[in-house]
Design an enzyme around this catalytic site. Sequence first.
Site, short mmCIF file in Angstrom:
data_model
loop_
_atom_site.label_atom_id
_atom_site.label_comp_id
_atom_site.label_asym_id
_atom_site.label_seq_id
_atom_site.Cartn_x
_atom_site.Cartn_y
_atom_site.Cartn_z
N LYS A 243 4.33 -20.65 -4.62
CA LYS A 243 3.74 -21.03 -3.33
C LYS A 243 2.96 -19.87 -2.71
O LYS A 243 1.90 -20.07 -2.12
CB LYS A 243 4.85 -21.52 -2.39
N GLY B 157 6.53 -27.94 1.94
CA GLY B 157 6.79 -29.35 2.27
C GLY B 157 5.89 -29.90 3.34
O GLY B 157 4.67 -30.04 3.15
#
Length: 417
Positions: A200, A129
């Site tokens: 990720k 994020g």
Amino acid sequence: MDADKQPLRIGLVGFGCVGQGFYDILQQQPNLGLRVTRIAVKNPTKPRTLPAERFSYHADELLADPELDLLVEVIDDPAEAFRLVSTALRQGRRVVTANKAMLARHLPELVQLQATFGGTLLYEAAVCGSIPVIRTLDAYFSHEPLRSVSGIFNGSSNYVLTRMSEEGSDYAPALAEAQALGFAETDPALDMGAFDPRSKAVILAAHAYGVFLNTEEVLNLGIEGIGAADIAYAAALGQKIKVVAALERLTNGRVTALVTPQLVGPESPLYAVEREFNGVVLEAEYAGTQFLQGRGAGGHPTGSAVLADVLAVQRGTHYGYAKQDTAPEAQLLEELEVEVYLRHADEGVLREVLTWLELPADAIQHDGYGPYATGVVALQQLFAWRKELRQNGVFVARQGAVRLTAPVVQEAASAWA
Ligand code: HSE
């Protein structure tokens, strides 16, 4: 902005949580010299916060629009995202994406397309994020050897773990909250099964080590089977369960990657990372240890990372992938072992699990919650049985670092000195 300077014209593909977060931030900062001139969405009947005439229902119209200076792709369909992003890069366009699953699957090809056609692709919002971890690894640590990059890369599962341990909440309502708050993927199994943090980790490996991993070969174990017994087991040891993604340079020089629940003690900065926050611990050869923490999910935090990328694209920023030419080999599973804690309420199931993982029957112990087991297992076995473990609701957490099964034979001449 200079009065005579035209604003950068942005085509936004996707208007879900991240798209709206990005759009909202831009509305609050009108002087940045950025304007979303076109927005494409898939579903014409879905109620939206903007009037219908603001939307196109064909993303290809944006690809065909020469007036757009930059595309922001924030849809959640990896196949369609790849089609759009790769087409845009073939046109030499500048693109910002947040689609981690798509990037993890296609990164080598996307890097090649940028080199061939002169476009730009930035994707800070795809990993953790709001934490600027990709640019930290890619630019600041471009030449620094890293021993490990590890952390909490998924906000939804961390939110569920926090609610279960702080409030004693059950798994299902905690997950429903994470969904309602806009943290979870459309298919929350991607969060809870650790598929999302695996993507990720694969993306970070390209920047931290120059290694392009095959996502499917990286072990990921999730928290679908977790219960109050597991939280209590960790608490009795003064620890917490966290889903930790780890990239690590082994003593043989190779890099390994995995994502699993892990027992984490207060000596780790990850212990205090709660709710939708993410945290990344970098162990750098010369700089030492660093820790980054921030909101890992949610419209505004992720939209903030998209905006940072848009401005970086405007400044002419590219990722360097500086370690590509000296990338070590990947050692994903072979010759690796790890100590684990396993639990299933049914002792018969647990016994069978021990045979899968080649653990002795006397590895089973009991506490106030029922049977559990601990022992050292080969990563290869965990990988081979990962689907059965998931389907049977067996909870598995690692209790320490991954290590090589055989000691490394040093090739130094010192033995002869
Ligand atoms: N579903 C993701 C998470 C969103 O929970 O972390 C951010 O990538």
